[in-house]
Design a protein around this motif. Structure first.
Motif, PDB file in Angstrom:
ATOM      1  N   UNK A  25      88.710 -20.514   0.242  1.00  0.00           N
ATOM      2  CA  UNK A  25      88.719 -21.301   1.477  1.00  0.00           C
ATOM      3  C   UNK A  25      87.355 -21.235   2.146  1.00  0.00           C
ATOM      4  N   UNK A  26      86.765 -20.050   2.192  1.00  0.00           N
ATOM      5  CA  UNK A  26      85.440 -19.871   2.784  1.00  0.00           C
ATOM      6  C   UNK A  26      84.398 -20.666   1.999  1.00  0.00           C
ATOM      7  N   UNK A  27      84.465 -20.616   0.672  1.00  0.00           N
ATOM      8  CA  UNK A  27      83.529 -21.362  -0.170  1.00  0.00           C
ATOM      9  C   UNK A  27      83.679 -22.865   0.036  1.00  0.00           C
ATOM     10  N   UNK A  28      84.911 -23.324   0.197  1.00  0.00           N
ATOM     11  CA  UNK A  28      85.152 -24.755   0.407  1.00  0.00           C
ATOM     12  C   UNK A  28      84.516 -25.226   1.698  1.00  0.00           C
ATOM     13  N   UNK A  29      84.738 -24.488   2.771  1.00  0.00           N
ATOM     14  CA  UNK A  29      84.159 -24.872   4.065  1.00  0.00           C
ATOM     15  C   UNK A  29      82.629 -24.843   4.010  1.00  0.00           C
ATOM     16  N   UNK A  30      82.070 -23.830   3.367  1.00  0.00           N
ATOM     17  CA  UNK A  30      80.612 -23.732   3.246  1.00  0.00           C
ATOM     18  C   UNK A  30      80.057 -24.891   2.407  1.00  0.00           C
ATOM     19  N   UNK A  31      80.744 -25.235   1.325  1.00  0.00           N
ATOM     20  CA  UNK A  31      80.315 -26.339   0.462  1.00  0.00           C
ATOM     21  C   UNK A  31      80.290 -27.654   1.245  1.00  0.00           C
ATOM     22  N   UNK A  32      81.366 -27.940   1.961  1.00  0.00           N
ATOM     23  CA  UNK A  32      81.427 -29.188   2.731  1.00  0.00           C
ATOM     24  C   UNK A  32      80.382 -29.202   3.839  1.00  0.00           C
ATOM     25  N   UNK A  33      80.192 -28.072   4.506  1.00  0.00           N
ATOM     26  CA  UNK A  33      79.149 -27.989   5.535  1.00  0.00           C
ATOM     27  C   UNK A  33      77.771 -28.212   4.946  1.00  0.00           C
ATOM     28  N   UNK A  34      77.512 -27.682   3.747  1.00  0.00           N
ATOM     29  CA  UNK A  34      76.203 -27.857   3.112  1.00  0.00           C
ATOM     30  C   UNK A  34      75.929 -29.316   2.758  1.00  0.00           C
ATOM     31  N   UNK A  35      76.987 -30.097   2.583  1.00  0.00           N
ATOM     32  CA  UNK A  35      76.866 -31.526   2.277  1.00  0.00           C
ATOM     33  C   UNK A  35      76.981 -32.396   3.533  1.00  0.00           C
TER      34      UNK A  35
END
Length: 83
Positions: A25-35
């Motif tokens: 979940x943390x990785x998903x949020x970070x990935x979307x924020x990075x994009x």
């Protein structure tokens, strides 16, 4: 609870159901924020009816993983499917 889940999915272009302690979940949020992708998420472990919400999600999607990601009301899946 299924009505609430369905409404959240319908009202948000990118909707993510997560748990605060879940590394995916943390990785998903970070990935979307990075994009720079705008999304709405619910950390189900931090809300009173989180267990009921997860049960409703499983009933609607047939999937019992987290995070559970919807884009334009379509189920994408989890973090691996997002990449």
């Amino acid at each position: 609870m299924e009505k609430i889940v369905t409404k959240l999915i319908a009202e948000n272009q990118v909707m993510i159901f997560t748990k605060d302690y879940c590394p995916f979940s943390t990785k998903t949020k970070a990935f979307l924020n990075s994009k720079s992708i705008t999304f709405f998420h619910v950390d189900m472990d931090l809300i009173p009816d989180g267990a009921a919400m997860q049960k409703a999600l499983k009933s609607l999607s047939g999937i019992n993983i987290l995070p559970l990601i919807y884009v334009s009301t379509q189920l994408v899946g989890g973090f691996e499917e997002l990449q």
